[in-house]
Scaffold this motif. Structure first.
Motif, PDB file in Angstrom:
ATOM      1  N   ILE A   1      30.807 -59.322   2.891  1.00  0.00           N
ATOM      2  CA  ILE A   1      31.861 -59.103   1.774  1.00  0.00           C
ATOM      3  C   ILE A   1      31.828 -57.622   1.556  1.00  0.00           C
ATOM      4  CG2 ILE A   1      32.950 -59.430  -0.346  1.00  0.00           C
ATOM      5  CD1 ILE A   1      32.161 -62.218   0.131  1.00  0.00           C
TER       6      ILE A   1
ATOM      7  N   GLY B   1      34.936 -51.296   4.257  1.00  0.00           N
ATOM      8  CA  GLY B   1      35.818 -50.724   5.336  1.00  0.00           C
ATOM      9  C   GLY B   1      37.346 -50.792   4.616  1.00  0.00           C
ATOM     10  N   ILE B   2      37.714 -51.458   3.866  1.00  0.00           N
ATOM     11  CA  ILE B   2      38.941 -51.384   3.079  1.00  0.00           C
ATOM     12  C   ILE B   2      38.996 -50.089   2.598  1.00  0.00           C
ATOM     13  CG2 ILE B   2      40.471 -52.329   1.409  1.00  0.00           C
ATOM     14  CD1 ILE B   2      39.444 -55.105   2.416  1.00  0.00           C
ATOM     15  N   PHE B   3      38.183 -49.937   1.632  1.00  0.00           N
ATOM     16  CA  PHE B   3      38.217 -48.697   0.913  1.00  0.00           C
ATOM     17  C   PHE B   3      37.783 -47.294   1.631  1.00  0.00           C
ATOM     18  CE2 PHE B   3      38.022 -51.475  -2.622  1.00  0.00           C
ATOM     19  CZ  PHE B   3      38.602 -50.998  -3.663  1.00  0.00           C
TER      20      PHE B   3
ATOM     21  N   GLY C   1      32.964 -55.479   4.504  1.00  0.00           N
ATOM     22  CA  GLY C   1      34.462 -55.742   4.358  1.00  0.00           C
ATOM     23  C   GLY C   1      35.189 -54.848   3.570  1.00  0.00           C
ATOM     24  N   MET C   2      34.501 -54.827   2.164  1.00  0.00           N
ATOM     25  CA  MET C   2      35.268 -54.053   1.276  1.00  0.00           C
ATOM     26  C   MET C   2      34.908 -52.783   1.196  1.00  0.00           C
ATOM     27  SD  MET C   2      36.868 -55.041  -1.320  1.00  0.00           S
ATOM     28  CE  MET C   2      36.502 -56.337  -2.797  1.00  0.00           C
TER      29      MET C   2
ATOM     30  N   ASP D   1      39.536 -46.718   4.730  1.00  0.00           N
ATOM     31  CA  ASP D   1      40.818 -46.628   5.125  1.00  0.00           C
ATOM     32  C   ASP D   1      41.724 -46.030   3.855  1.00  0.00           C
ATOM     33  OD1 ASP D   1      40.153 -47.620   7.584  1.00  0.00           O
ATOM     34  OD2 ASP D   1      41.292 -49.420   7.285  1.00  0.00           O
TER      35      ASP D   1
ATOM     36  N   ASP E   1      40.778 -42.452   3.638  1.00  0.00           N
ATOM     37  CA  ASP E   1      41.170 -41.313   4.280  1.00  0.00           C
ATOM     38  C   ASP E   1      42.896 -41.247   4.016  1.00  0.00           C
ATOM     39  OD1 ASP E   1      41.059 -41.884   8.235  1.00  0.00           O
ATOM     40  OD2 ASP E   1      42.491 -42.521   6.475  1.00  0.00           O
ATOM     41  N   LEU E   2      43.511 -42.381   3.788  1.00  0.00           N
ATOM     42  CA  LEU E   2      44.894 -42.423   3.588  1.00  0.00           C
ATOM     43  C   LEU E   2      45.227 -41.295   2.379  1.00  0.00           C
ATOM     44  CD1 LEU E   2      47.909 -43.491   3.811  1.00  0.00           C
ATOM     45  CD2 LEU E   2      46.980 -45.154   2.399  1.00  0.00           C
TER      46      LEU E   2
ATOM     47  N   PHE F   1      31.798 -51.613  -5.158  1.00  0.00           N
ATOM     48  CA  PHE F   1      32.663 -52.251  -5.774  1.00  0.00           C
ATOM     49  C   PHE F   1      32.377 -53.701  -5.625  1.00  0.00           C
ATOM     50  CE2 PHE F   1      36.929 -54.518  -6.166  1.00  0.00           C
ATOM     51  CZ  PHE F   1      37.492 -53.518  -7.225  1.00  0.00           C
ATOM     52  N   ALA F   2      31.836 -53.970  -4.595  1.00  0.00           N
ATOM     53  CA  ALA F   2      31.654 -55.506  -4.141  1.00  0.00           C
ATOM     54  C   ALA F   2      30.069 -55.704  -4.549  1.00  0.00           C
ATOM     55  CB  ALA F   2      31.769 -55.531  -2.704  1.00  0.00           C
TER      56      ALA F   2
ATOM     57  N   TYR G   1      32.227 -46.162  -2.168  1.00  0.00           N
ATOM     58  CA  TYR G   1      32.992 -46.948  -3.434  1.00  0.00           C
ATOM     59  C   TYR G   1      33.121 -48.393  -3.075  1.00  0.00           C
ATOM     60  CZ  TYR G   1      35.904 -47.879  -7.023  1.00  0.00           C
ATOM     61  OH  TYR G   1      36.607 -48.436  -8.369  1.00  0.00           O
TER      62      TYR G   1
END
Lengths: 187, 187
Positions: free
Chosen positions: B35, B41-43, B38-39, B45, B48-49, B64-65, B60
């Motif tokens: 998890i 990876g989400i952050f 996974g988190m 993205d 860099d957005l 966060f997780a 981060y």
DNA sequence: TATTCATTTCATTTTGAATTGAAATCTCCA
DNA sequence: TGGAGATTTCAATTCAAAATGAAATGAATA
């Protein structure tokens, strides 16, 4: 070569062409071209702020500061970029509906003008860049939530809370986008 | 090596360590770590957005997780990033007030936790990335306006209108930022 | 149809940002 | 004070995205 916005102009308004060339600030002898390059620089920065190639912004900025339509060749030589970059950039700007192609009758070239409205620009950015990414993240968050099963109870509780917090952020951002669009898109 | 988010974990929860390793999807044997990655990876993205290095987001996201604080060493090994990247990333996250350093008594290492509030993050982004750039562009626009003098009257009229249009966009964006901050910053 | 110029395509090159890793520095305990 | 990590620093490297440029394609005229 610095990615566009560098001065290379020498056409248009043949008079006063090869005057004294001061070492730096040799920018451009033509005040119109000078303003056009300035605008190209401003929009180049803006473009890359939004995650687009800065050449996109340069081209748009140049057209934005052009009272009359420009051909690709003119764009290439004023900005000092390659034909490839210009071609791709123009294609994208037309897709974004930020620029209008004009094929005059009895003319071989296509010329381009900038649309002066902000709305299509903002809209395209929100729809093409932000929304898809937010959607993907939401999905990923949802699938992480399902993986909570294998955790020790205490961790499980903490992480469930955190994931739901992140999900709430995403939803909030999504509901916010239409508001932005409406606000920025009136002109 | 792919810029973080790749699995490399092997610590924590020693049981069931070297089980069957399926060729792909060998991710992590530990559901918590899974998890966390996974988190991350989400952050990544998301980071860099917004124009930040994705390692910032990875770190981060991992924190966060994480139910309890992590040391830099743990971060380095779970994300598979270098100490240099971790050090710089943590420094920046602390500056942004997205992460809190904890120096426990009788401990040599500093440990870090993620702040779960969105506000400081958004605020820092708006203040440090958007506002300065918008300000610079406004200045440049203003100086372009002064260069209008040398133009033919018809061009001058057209360009004055266009520059004022762009200036209006900028002002609108600037007045809009505080609204965004307020809206996103309640949690 | 042949020719010329405009445009697109895409393999290669460039470039700037992110990352690495190892040496230098710092910090705390013995 | 010495020494053992922990952390920072920064020159060198890597990498992905952008830009190039030349060959292929397309369009319009003669």
């Amino acid at each position: 070569m610095p990615p566009a916005s560098s001065a290379k102009a020498s056409h248009e308004t043949p008079g006063s062409a090869s005057g004294s060339r001061s070492p730096r600030a040799a920018a451009s002898p033509d005040p119109l071209v000078e303003i056009q390059l300035g605008m190209a620089g401003i929009f180049a920065d803006l473009a890359d702020l939004l995650g687009n190639p800065s050449s996109l912004g340069s081209i748009y900025g140049l057209l934005f500061a052009s009272p009359n339509p420009l051909s690709m060749e003119e764009i290439v030589e004023r900005l000092g970029i390659s034909t490839g970059t210009a071609s791709q950039g123009l294609r994208r700007l037309v897709e974004l509906e930020a620029v209008t192609p004009i094929k005059a009758e009895g003319e071989r070239v296509t010329r381009y003008t900038a649309k002066l409205e902000l709305r299509p620009f903002v809209s395209a950015f929100l729809n093409q860049q932000l929304l898809p990414r937010l959607g993907k993240s939401s999905d990923r968050l949802a699938s992480l939530e399902e993986a909570l099963g294998g955790l020790e109870p205490s961790d499980q509780e903490a992480l469930r809370f955190r994931i739901s917090r992140a999900t709430k952020w995403h939803n909030r951002a999504k509901t916010f986008l239409p508001i932005i669009r409406r606000f920025l898109g009136s002109t």
